[in-house]
Design a protein around this motif. Structure first.
Motif: not given
Length: 305
Positions: A37-59
């Motif tokens: 697991f290696a990265f230097d900036r979030p725009s260059r996460i060097e892994i060949a995997q899918n990232l998914t984005i979901r929503s969350a709220s504390l309330d």
């Protein structure tokens, strides 16, 4: 660079197809846990995997709503760290904190020399937690850049730390924390952090935030071991009114892994979706780096050796 497409309310990101080996720490007594697991900036996460984005709220989380929100000095110190500076005097020197620990400004990454931290190319690594602090955060070359301004040790034992980033254009903040609080429940910490925000800001409403998840599909064995069973974070945003006539938001992401509380606090314009997404990605990366280190090399709750 990330590529994305919108499918309903979800965004899907693809990382680079090749991984680059991280620079080894040149200390014989420190194990480098980042071979997978290696990265230097979030725009260059060097892994060949899918990232998914979901929503969350504390309330929308009944467990957090029912948790005790009594703050202790450590959590209050975290919140003070994300308040805007009123003068420039503290920028010119390192300083001791009244509650213990120190705050160090980072004028140059390769000149930073403090016990408990290692310099790895364009980033700092907190040795005990594994928290990684790149010299700058940005979503690609054209995005807003947040530069690493300050590293804070909130306690003398070095097990409660934060890395503060400031935007060059207007002073917006992103702060990532790693705190070894094995006896503090995640929900209690989230409730206390939310209470601090509502005490320090004129909160108008709570809003949902993006939470980035890394998928383990087709992962190699090491990556799968890191991702499978990964802890569930909590997140929530707070509308805090106008700053210089612009609506602003302050946001919180938090997770507990191997006794460490990994948290990210960010304050930015409400319409600034790029900085919000950048914050969510850096929180995910911080969670993974602390989890990776402590899977490979866990620490104990006793005093430092």
């Amino acid at each position: 660079m990330f590529r994305y497409k919108v499918t309903g309310l979800s965004f899907f990101f693809l990382g680079a197809a090749c991984a680059t080996a991280p620079q080894a720490v040149e200390k014989a007594d420190i194990v480098n846990p980042y071979e997978y697991f290696a990265f230097d900036r979030p725009s260059r996460i060097e892994i060949a995997q899918n990232l998914t984005i979901r929503s969350a709220s504390l309330d929308q989380n009944p467990t957090v709503l029912s948790a005790s929100s009594n703050n202790d000095a450590s959590m209050d110190a975290h919140e003070r760290a994300v308040q805007r500076e009123t003068t420039d005097s503290d920028r010119l020197r390192n300083k001791a904190l009244s509650t213990g620990g120190h705050s160090y400004y980072v004028p140059a990454q390769n000149s930073f020399d403090q016990d408990g931290w290692a310099v790895e190319g364009a980033r700092l690594r907190h040795v005990e937690s594994g928290l990684l602090c790149p010299s700058g955060l940005a979503l690609g070359d054209e995005g807003r850049t947040f530069g690493l301004e300050r590293v804070t040790e909130f306690s003398d034992d070095g097990r409660d730390v934060g890395c503060q980033y400031r935007a060059a254009d207007n002073g917006d903040l992103i702060v990532a924390y790693a705190s070894y609080w094995p006896d503090v429940e995640l929900e209690a910490h989230a409730a206390a952090a939310a209470q601090s925000i509502m005490t320090n800001y004129a909160v108008e409403s709570q809003v949902t935030l993006p939470v980035v998840d890394l998928q383990a599909e087709d992962a190699d064995a090491d990556m799968a071991a890191l991702i499978n069973g990964i802890e569930e974070p909590l997140a929530g945003g707070f509308e805090i009114g106008a700053v210089n006539g612009v609506p602003y938001r302050t946001s919180l992401w938090i997770v507990k892994t191997h006794g460490w509380h990994v948290k990210l606090r960010a304050t930015y314009a409400s319409a600034d979706q790029s900085s919000e997404l950048l914050s969510a990605i850096h929180f995910m990366a911080s969670h993974l780096s602390v989890r990776a280190k402590n899977l490979a090399e866990p620490i104990t709750a006793g005093a430092e050796v």
